[in-house]
Motif scaffolding. Structure first.
Motif, PDB file in Angstrom:
ATOM      1  N   ASP A  96      16.345  16.575 -14.027  1.00 12.16           N
ATOM      2  CA  ASP A  96      17.906  16.834 -14.589  1.00 12.16           C
ATOM      3  C   ASP A  96      17.905  17.037 -15.894  1.00 12.16           C
ATOM      4  O   ASP A  96      17.066  16.172 -16.842  1.00 12.16           O
ATOM      5  CB  ASP A  96      18.557  15.715 -13.995  1.00 12.16           C
ATOM      6  N   ASP A  97      18.656  18.035 -16.172  1.00 16.05           N
ATOM      7  CA  ASP A  97      18.866  18.252 -17.916  1.00 16.05           C
ATOM      8  C   ASP A  97      20.178  17.207 -18.435  1.00 16.05           C
ATOM      9  O   ASP A  97      20.993  17.861 -18.690  1.00 16.05           O
ATOM     10  CB  ASP A  97      19.096  19.768 -17.959  1.00 16.05           C
ATOM     11  N   HIS A 127      15.710  23.646 -22.299  1.00 17.69           N
ATOM     12  CA  HIS A 127      15.386  22.655 -22.431  1.00 17.69           C
ATOM     13  C   HIS A 127      14.199  21.792 -21.797  1.00 17.69           C
ATOM     14  O   HIS A 127      13.265  21.386 -22.303  1.00 17.69           O
ATOM     15  CB  HIS A 127      16.617  21.670 -22.210  1.00 17.69           C
ATOM     16  N   ARG A 128      14.491  21.980 -20.364  1.00 15.51           N
ATOM     17  CA  ARG A 128      13.312  21.398 -19.722  1.00 15.51           C
ATOM     18  C   ARG A 128      11.942  22.206 -19.553  1.00 15.51           C
ATOM     19  O   ARG A 128      10.882  21.598 -19.651  1.00 15.51           O
ATOM     20  CB  ARG A 128      13.787  21.252 -18.321  1.00 15.51           C
ATOM     21  N   ALA A 129      12.036  23.468 -19.523  1.00 14.76           N
ATOM     22  CA  ALA A 129      10.644  24.243 -19.573  1.00 14.76           C
ATOM     23  C   ALA A 129      10.092  24.128 -21.004  1.00 14.76           C
ATOM     24  O   ALA A 129       8.959  23.794 -20.905  1.00 14.76           O
ATOM     25  CB  ALA A 129      11.037  25.703 -19.371  1.00 14.76           C
ATOM     26  N   PRO A 130      10.571  24.260 -22.124  1.00 12.39           N
ATOM     27  CA  PRO A 130      10.043  23.877 -23.361  1.00 12.39           C
ATOM     28  C   PRO A 130       9.584  22.483 -23.416  1.00 12.39           C
ATOM     29  O   PRO A 130       8.435  22.192 -23.847  1.00 12.39           O
ATOM     30  CB  PRO A 130      11.270  23.995 -24.479  1.00 12.39           C
ATOM     31  N   MET A 185       5.666  23.312 -31.225  1.00 11.10           N
ATOM     32  CA  MET A 185       7.279  23.542 -31.222  1.00 11.10           C
ATOM     33  C   MET A 185       7.482  24.858 -31.825  1.00 11.10           C
ATOM     34  O   MET A 185       8.215  25.771 -31.419  1.00 11.10           O
ATOM     35  CB  MET A 185       7.814  22.567 -31.591  1.00 11.10           C
ATOM     36  N   GLN A 186       6.763  25.167 -32.943  1.00  4.94           N
ATOM     37  CA  GLN A 186       6.998  26.484 -33.592  1.00  4.94           C
ATOM     38  C   GLN A 186       6.354  27.744 -32.813  1.00  4.94           C
ATOM     39  O   GLN A 186       7.133  28.827 -32.671  1.00  4.94           O
ATOM     40  CB  GLN A 186       6.172  26.682 -34.947  1.00  4.94           C
ATOM     41  N   PHE A 214      15.011  21.951 -28.800  1.00  4.12           N
ATOM     42  CA  PHE A 214      14.150  20.742 -28.463  1.00  4.12           C
ATOM     43  C   PHE A 214      15.030  19.480 -28.600  1.00  4.12           C
ATOM     44  O   PHE A 214      15.273  19.098 -29.820  1.00  4.12           O
ATOM     45  CB  PHE A 214      12.965  20.721 -29.502  1.00  4.12           C
ATOM     46  N   ALA A 215      15.415  19.229 -27.653  1.00  2.00           N
ATOM     47  CA  ALA A 215      16.592  17.850 -27.750  1.00  2.00           C
ATOM     48  C   ALA A 215      15.574  16.769 -28.144  1.00  2.00           C
ATOM     49  O   ALA A 215      14.417  16.518 -27.907  1.00  2.00           O
ATOM     50  CB  ALA A 215      17.094  17.660 -26.320  1.00  2.00           C
TER      51      ALA A 215
END
Length: 139
Positions: free
Chosen positions: A48-49, A86-89, A107-108, A119-120
């Motif tokens: 769940d996002d 969100h979730r895939a990254p 992340m970069q 990136f939450a």
């Protein structure tokens, strides 16, 4: 890494570009029936996002699947969620981190390949906790 596949036509395109394995992070839709005719293996890791912390086992399941797949020199793994924001990254970050990447570099790299990534903080914190636990157990 990207957004949802959703249709058989899109899955056919995924197969055409050589994807052999899919990590499906969306809770909204399981890609398995779409992938079966193409011989693509799917890990449906429904998440769940909801901007809540994620458990380490969520990441370990995806990392184990990807690393197992990548033992073959012919494997290509596609990680996705509904929008690829969100979730895939988050899962890609866990995978790269498990392979020894520095978090900022990972992340970069992810952001450079998919600029819509967000990136939450709670998800990055969850990945960091997973990687710390992974280091303790030696996985």
């Amino acid at each position: 890494m990207g957004g949802g596949i959703w249709t058989s036509e899109n899955m056919a395109e995924v197969a055409r570009v050589g994807i052999t394995h899919v990590i499906d992070m969306q809770i909204e839709f399981d890609d398995t029936p779409l992938a079966e005719p193409h011989g693509i293996r799917v890990l449906w890791n429904p998440t769940d996002d909801d901007f809540q912390p994620k458990a380490p086992d969520l990441f370990q399941t995806g990392v184990d699947f990807a690393l197992d797949a990548l033992e073959s020199e012919y494997a290509k793994v596609f990680i996705h969620c509904a929008a690829g924001v969100h979730r895939a990254p988050m899962m890609a970050l866990a995978l790269l981190g498990s392979q020894g990447w520095d978090m900022e570099d990972a992340m970069q790299t992810i952001s450079s390949r998919r600029p819509v990534v967000d990136f939450a903080e709670v998800y990055v914190d969850s990945v960091e906790k997973y990687l710390q636990e992974q280091m303790k157990t030696g996985d």
